[in-house]
Motif scaffolding. Structure first.
Motif: not given
Length: 318
Positions: A54-65
């Motif tokens: 869950a944490v990994r996918w939550i962080l995916a959005a700001p990381t990709m941005y």
């Protein structure tokens, strides 16, 4: 021990409250307790795995941005504005990777010519002097005069995103299919925002899906009324007003702020040289450029570009 003694001992334990159990009962009890403990360990491990995912996918959005913002900045500044040609450490790095003694030259892909063609109200020049110039003729090779993210440009963006995204996503624990989805998804979303913003603000036609990714017209029109698009529009206007030396992020602001190349509206607006009709110009006049060319062909001039009967370029030069 005699039977009588054993019976007496057992009765004594029962009388003082000590459970009366045999060896087999004790072993079965220990086995059950062990299974329960194992179940709890597995449950905790499963919960931890779910939490990590869950944490990994939550962080995916700001990381990709952040990755898209970085790639957009680098491409816009160092390739499209050809600052690669003036950056020695980048040239040395290119020579190292290619094994060549001389670095390649960045020509901007028509973007420098796009800046020369753009007026400070974001409209494109259509006066005879400009249309007969060498830079204007170079832009004739591009259907959207260097304003659109067509599929070939989106493909180049994907190729650029792979080496900058994969190491980071791998460290975050993403699988290869997940990485592919994130990279393609982020690049596609960037193209959608770009094509619903950039061509129309310069008066070019809205991009159909046959030429590049774009939102449906109704959605793109709605997005243009949001504070986010309003900020992007003003930020990009500042980029043009200050001759392409600041505000390199177009769709994903961030790197300009980090690297100190962001200039707010209150600083660039006083330096703008707005042409005739800028006050009443629609911010997203899709089709404006071709309509003005047609008007010039039919009438020999464009009324929106005249001030007291004088051509737009003459007014700006004065």
């Amino acid at each position: 021990m005699s039977f009588a003694a054993a019976s007496t001992m057992t009765m004594g334990k029962a009388l003082v409250g000590v459970p009366v159990v045999g060896n087999k009962t004790i072993r079965r009890s220990r086995a059950v307790t062990g299974r329960r403990s194992g179940t709890k360990v597995v449950a905790f491990a499963g919960a931890d795995a779910i939490s990590a995912t869950a944490v990994r996918w939550i962080l995916a959005a700001p990381t990709m941005y952040a990755i898209v913002s970085f790639n957009e900045y680098v491409t816009h500044r160092y390739y499209q504005h050809a600052e690669f040609n003036k950056t020695p450490w980048m040239q040395r790095l290119a020579c190292f990777w290619t094994g060549e003694k001389e670095p390649p030259r960045a020509d901007g892909g028509g973007h420098i010519e796009h800046h020369a063609e753009t007026l400070d109200d974001m409209s494109l020049k259509t006066d005879p002097k400009w249309l007969n110039s060498t830079p204007a003729k170079m832009l004739e090779k591009s259907k959207y005069r260097g304003t659109a993210f067509e599929y070939d440009v989106t493909g180049l963006m994907v190729a650029q995103m792979i080496p900058t995204s994969v190491p980071i996503l791998a460290l975050m624990g993403f699988s290869l299919p997940a990485m592919a989805g994130l990279i393609f998804g982020a690049t596609a979303l960037h193209a959608l925002v770009w094509n619903s913003l950039h061509p129309a603000m310069h008066g070019m036609d809205d991009i159909p899906l046959a030429d590049g990714l774009n939102f449906p017209l109704w959605l793109g029109t709605a997005l243009r009324k949001t504070p986010y698009y309003d900020w992007l529009y003003k930020n990009h206007t500042g980029h043009h007003v200050l001759s392409g030396r600041v505000n390199y992020n177009v769709c994903c602001p961030g790197m300009d702020h980090v690297l100190g190349t962001y200039v707010p509206e209150q600083e660039w607006a006083p330096k703008a040289r707005m042409p005739a009709g800028a006050e009443t110009r629609n911010p997203y006049p899709a089709g404006e450029y071709n309509a003005r060319l047609l008007e010039r062909l039919e009438k020999g001039m464009v009324e929106a570009e005249l001030v007291g009967g004088v051509e737009l370029e003459t007014v700006i030069a004065a």
